[in-house]
Design a protein around this motif. Structure first.
Motif, short mmCIF file in Angstrom:
data_model
loop_
_atom_site.label_atom_id
_atom_site.label_comp_id
_atom_site.label_asym_id
_atom_site.label_seq_id
_atom_site.Cartn_x
_atom_site.Cartn_y
_atom_site.Cartn_z
N VAL A 1 0.88 -1.16 0.00
CA VAL A 1 0.00 0.00 0.00
C VAL A 1 0.92 1.22 0.00
N LYS A 2 1.29 1.63 -1.19
CA LYS A 2 2.36 2.61 -1.40
C LYS A 2 2.03 4.00 -0.84
N ASN A 3 0.82 4.45 -1.06
CA ASN A 3 0.37 5.72 -0.51
C ASN A 3 -1.16 5.72 -0.51
N GLU A 4 -1.76 6.86 -0.28
CA GLU A 4 -3.21 6.89 -0.07
C GLU A 4 -4.03 6.53 -1.31
N ASN A 5 -3.40 6.48 -2.49
CA ASN A 5 -4.17 6.12 -3.69
C ASN A 5 -3.39 5.28 -4.69
N THR A 6 -2.32 4.60 -4.23
CA THR A 6 -1.49 3.81 -5.14
C THR A 6 -1.02 2.53 -4.45
N ILE A 7 -1.04 1.43 -5.22
CA ILE A 7 -0.51 0.16 -4.74
C ILE A 7 0.52 -0.37 -5.74
N ASP A 8 1.43 -1.18 -5.25
CA ASP A 8 2.33 -1.99 -6.06
C ASP A 8 2.07 -3.43 -5.63
N TYR A 9 2.17 -4.39 -6.56
CA TYR A 9 1.94 -5.77 -6.17
C TYR A 9 2.66 -6.74 -7.08
N ARG A 10 2.83 -7.96 -6.55
CA ARG A 10 3.39 -9.09 -7.29
C ARG A 10 2.51 -10.30 -7.07
N ILE A 11 2.44 -11.15 -8.09
CA ILE A 11 1.67 -12.38 -8.00
C ILE A 11 2.65 -13.55 -8.08
N GLY B 1 -0.59 -19.08 -8.90
CA GLY B 1 -1.95 -18.99 -9.39
C GLY B 1 -1.99 -18.74 -10.87
N MET B 2 -3.16 -18.38 -11.34
CA MET B 2 -3.44 -18.25 -12.76
C MET B 2 -2.52 -17.26 -13.47
N VAL B 3 -2.13 -16.18 -12.81
CA VAL B 3 -1.29 -15.16 -13.44
C VAL B 3 0.03 -14.98 -12.67
N ALA B 4 0.56 -16.08 -12.14
CA ALA B 4 1.84 -16.04 -11.42
C ALA B 4 2.92 -15.44 -12.30
N GLY B 5 3.71 -14.56 -11.71
CA GLY B 5 4.78 -13.88 -12.43
C GLY B 5 4.43 -12.46 -12.82
N ARG B 6 3.18 -12.09 -12.70
CA ARG B 6 2.73 -10.74 -13.02
C ARG B 6 3.13 -9.80 -11.88
#
Length: 166
Positions: A26-36, A39-44
């Motif tokens: 939860v990078k800031n009040e309106n932005t996220i970064d994520y990794r998978i 699962g179905m889209v592993a590596g995204r």
């Protein structure tokens, strides 16, 4: 965590009951970064995803967004209880061709948008799942090091073991 300010800047790893493992910053009040990671889209992985981030009640937080793929996501986090419930609404094309989305999305926004226009989006493949939060860290707001590498085998364990520090 009691307030939204306590939640902003949080880094979490969670495993859905279906076995899919995801990571959210939860990078800031309106932005996220994520990794998978599985699962179905592993590596995204994605940086700078705009999201609606709110506090529902004390200790309960919701993050919702629409991706360039047309995938809609809404996640409810209860970090103090290590619980998350999410619903992912995958367009038909993502469910049938997840390989197109397995990349560092930021470098392929045009491809995601073109695929969304080219392939069928309906019916949606809806995945409602509970998840167990297996890691909670507090790297702070706007820390570009948290999600700076592509996901790799064993990364989430490296994070939990303190081998990757942000």
């Amino acid at each position: 965590m009691e307030t939204l300010n306590d939640f902003i800047g949080t880094h979490m790893i969670y495993t859905y009951d279906n076995g899919w493992e995801y990571e959210m910053y939860v990078k800031n009040e309106n932005t996220i970064d994520y990794r998978i990671h599985s699962g179905m889209v592993a590596g995204r992985w994605v940086k700078e995803q705009r999201a609606d981030i709110v506090q529902i009640v004390e200790g309960v937080y919701k993050i919702s967004w629409t991706e360039p793929t047309g995938t809609d996501v809404s996640l409810n986090f209860v970090p103090d209880k290590n619980i998350m419930h999410g619903v992912i609404f995958f367009p038909k094309w993502v469910h049938e061709r997840p390989d197109i989305t397995v990349c560092y999305q930021n470098d392929y926004i045009d491809l995601m948008e073109a695929s969304r226009e080219k392939y069928e989006t309906y019916p949606k493949y809806v995945v409602p799942e509970f998840a167990t939060i297996t890691y909670v860290g507090q790297p702070g707001i706007d820390n570009e090091q948290v999600v700076a590498l592509a996901p790799y085998e064993g990364m989430t364990q490296d994070i939990r073991d303190g081998k990757l520090v942000f």
